[in-house]
Design a protein around this motif. Structure first.
Motif, mmCIF file in Angstrom:
data_model
loop_
_atom_site.group_PDB
_atom_site.id
_atom_site.type_symbol
_atom_site.label_atom_id
_atom_site.label_comp_id
_atom_site.label_asym_id
_atom_site.label_seq_id
_atom_site.Cartn_x
_atom_site.Cartn_y
_atom_site.Cartn_z
ATOM 1 N N LEU A 378 -41.414 4.700 12.278
ATOM 2 C CA LEU A 378 -39.978 4.940 12.469
ATOM 3 C C LEU A 378 -39.744 6.194 13.307
ATOM 4 N N LEU A 393 -34.248 11.262 7.211
ATOM 5 C CA LEU A 393 -34.278 9.809 7.389
ATOM 6 C C LEU A 393 -34.698 9.115 6.101
ATOM 7 N N TRP A 394 -35.677 9.676 5.426
ATOM 8 C CA TRP A 394 -36.163 9.093 4.166
ATOM 9 C C TRP A 394 -35.056 9.043 3.112
ATOM 10 N N ILE A 397 -32.681 6.272 3.857
ATOM 11 C CA ILE A 397 -33.246 4.962 3.517
ATOM 12 C C ILE A 397 -33.125 4.702 2.019
ATOM 13 N N GLN A 400 -28.839 5.057 1.100
ATOM 14 C CA GLN A 400 -27.904 4.153 1.775
ATOM 15 C C GLN A 400 -28.474 2.757 1.972
ATOM 16 N N VAL A 401 -29.721 2.678 2.411
ATOM 17 C CA VAL A 401 -30.346 1.361 2.586
ATOM 18 C C VAL A 401 -30.805 0.820 1.244
ATOM 19 N N LEU A 403 -33.754 1.373 -0.380
ATOM 20 C CA LEU A 403 -35.161 0.973 -0.428
ATOM 21 C C LEU A 403 -35.987 2.217 -0.701
ATOM 22 N N ASN A 404 -36.905 2.136 -1.664
ATOM 23 C CA ASN A 404 -37.818 3.253 -1.877
ATOM 24 C C ASN A 404 -39.084 3.030 -1.060
ATOM 25 N N VAL A 421 -44.794 1.291 3.390
ATOM 26 C CA VAL A 421 -43.870 0.365 2.743
ATOM 27 C C VAL A 421 -44.680 -0.784 2.135
ATOM 28 N N ARG A 437 -31.543 -5.804 4.301
ATOM 29 C CA ARG A 437 -31.015 -4.431 4.267
ATOM 30 C C ARG A 437 -31.521 -3.618 5.460
ATOM 31 N N ILE A 438 -32.787 -3.808 5.802
ATOM 32 C CA ILE A 438 -33.347 -3.101 6.965
ATOM 33 C C ILE A 438 -32.642 -3.547 8.242
ATOM 34 N N PHE A 441 -29.223 -2.013 8.449
ATOM 35 C CA PHE A 441 -29.361 -0.590 8.763
ATOM 36 C C PHE A 441 -29.593 -0.382 10.252
#
Length: 505
Positions: A378, A393-394, A397, A400-401, A403-404, A421, A437-438, A441
């Motif tokens: 990324l 950024l993490w 993610i 808001q996105v 995702l862990n 991931v 979701r990705i 985003f």
């Protein structure tokens, strides 16, 4: 406040250094992501907007194959009508050598995973409580507090816990770069060794993970030969963590792309290998998807290490009930053949589905052939090439996105913008939602970037017509800076997505 500080000092005085130090490694984005997930876990009906756990390297793709075997073989368990006649013997067994049939079955499995190109001696199988216990056990056998092991980066964050926390061992990073797909080089090994020596640190060995966590790549024969010659020349140990050895999904057949250090020492040329320096860590957590069984294995070619490890294993034995069940399962050659082939096929399919989904929205990953995860690139999304930008950024993610994922900083990666991931710890529907979701985003980022460019273009035209000029102070996609430094005072570190940090609007 003064009373609280005094109380804290009193508690620290009453406890051990291990109980009060900050060396466990929990002040890391890797563990903070898990904490965020635990607070707001995704559930398809109870919490559909919750965080999807993609930070856990767990293999749930082949559980049904094991469940099917258990249903067909009820006598393998001492807790069934068919197997209860074995209850007394197994329930009273506590020999820390382990059940002979269990050690034999594990040795056979290790050989089968390697295509029977090499065999393993059951008498060198030493049990431990999962790979965590096996990793710590080998450190206790090989090193004293203050001694060090070289570890190629990026590496598994919990190595800082497993190898260091209670043993007092130091870890010295061997820097790898994306320019050569993070391969280990002799130059990097030499640099790390010399830097440690100049700092008066005694290097006792090298620890590698093959296949790699987090890269999802196998360590090739040439690299392992370099490692063998290096440790042989320095007369230091080589510990090979091979817990992902059966998760190889690319190659023909898939497992052929994995070369164990056990194979390499049989055929390495121009190097008389001192086998007393070679040790393997193994478990059934990843290969068989059985982390809760806590089956860890230390395998050493050094008789003294085997003897010492066996004495220490009494602190972390595998349950005799578990040994009994697994001895029967792993001795079923037909089932093991079916499981290993099916597991590789399912991993390959899931890996392709996930990476193709990422590629469709402009995200690439390091080319990999093993593991339960991808090393996602990324770097293009960072405001600047810093770990501060990676942390921002993490947090976006996660918050808001939803995702862990795990940032490269927590894996000691020297290049910001890489993330691990995981894709094998969820069902198909959850994976599809994660990809959706990705995608959303990335589309939102694209729209924001297009809006920014259009407005900058209009602003430029206005300034040009007015004869003025101004510098552009807009941030790329609005990402703000955050510090990657860990805190030692609270439950959550500044890394934590739950901390009070300004996020992207």
């Amino acid at each position: 406040m003064a009373l609280e500080n005094e109380s804290s000092r009193t508690i620290h005085q009453l406890l051990s250094k291990i109980a009060t130090n900050d060396q466990h490694g929990e002040n890391s984005p890797y563990f903070d992501g898990w904490k965020a997930y635990e607070i707001d876990p995704f559930h398809p009906t109870k919490n559909p907007d919750g965080i999807i756990q993609m930070g856990l390297a767990e293999n749930q793709l082949s559980c049904d194959l094991i469940e099917e075997w258990i249903r067909k073989n009820p006598a393998a368990s001492i807790c069934t009508t068919e197997g209860v006649n074995k209850f007394k013997d197994i329930a009273n067994f506590q020999d820390y050598h382990g059940l002979p049939e269990f050690r034999k079955a594990v040795a056979r499995l290790m050989g089968k995973i390697r295509g029977d190109r090499v065999s393993f001696d059951p008498d060198r199988i030493v049990m431990a409580g999962g790979a965590t216990g096996a990793s710590e056990l080998i450190m206790f056998c090989l090193a004293d507090p203050g001694d060090a092991f070289l570890v190629p980066t990026p590496y598994y964050p919990a190595f800082d816990r497993d190898l260091k926390w209670r043993t007092g061992v130091q870890l010295v990073p061997v820097i790898s770069h994306s320019s050569n797909n993070f391969k280990i080089t002799k130059e990097a090994l030499d640099d790390a060794y010399e830097n440690a020596r100049k700092s008066n640190i005694r290097v006792k060995g090298v620890v590698i993970a093959n296949p790699s966590n987090p890269l999802g790549t196998t360590v090739d024969l040439d690299t392992q030969t370099i490692l063998l010659k290096f440790i042989n020349d320095k007369q230091i140990h080589l510990v090979c963590d091979e817990i992902y050895s059966s998760t190889v999904f690319a190659g023909n057949p898939p497992g052929r792309n994995f070369v164990s250090i056990a194979e390499v020492i049989e055929g390495v040329e121009n190097c008389t290998v001192n086998r007393n320096l070679i040790h393997i860590i193994y478990s059934l957590s990843k290969d068989m998807g059985l982390p809760g069984f806590r089956v860890g294995i230390m395998y050493s070619y050094n008789d003294a290490v085997v003897q010492c490890g066996r004495k220490m294993s009494s602190f972390g034995l595998v349950s005799s009930q578990t040994q009994h069940l697994l001895a029967s399962m792993l001795s079923d050659d037909e089932f093991i053949h079916h499981f290993l082939a099916g597991n590789s096929e399912r991993l390959a399919k899931r890996h392709a589905e996930f990476t193709n989904g990422l590629r469709e929205v402009g995200i690439t990953c390091l080319t990999s052939n093993a593991g339960l995860f991808c090393w996602m690139d990324l770097r293009q999304l960072l405001k600047e090439s810093t770990f501060e930008a990676e942390m921002v950024l993490w947090k976006v993610i996660i918050n808001q996105v939803k995702l862990n994922v795990s940032p490269g900083f927590s894996f000691h990666c020297n290049e910001p913008g890489w993330f691990r991931v995981c894709f094998a710890n969820m069902d198909e529907e959850t994976l599809e939602l994660a990809l959706k979701r990705i995608k959303n985003f990335m589309e939102n980022l694209k729209r924001k970037e297009e809006w920014r460019r259009n407005n900058l273009s209009r602003l430029s035209l206005k300034l040009s017509s007015a004869g003025g000029s101004r510098h552009d102070h807009h941030d790329h996609v609005g990402l703000n800076k955050a510090s990657p430094r860990s805190s030692t005072t609270g439950i959550l570190s500044p890394h934590s997505p739950m901390s009070q940090t300004q996020l992207v609007n």
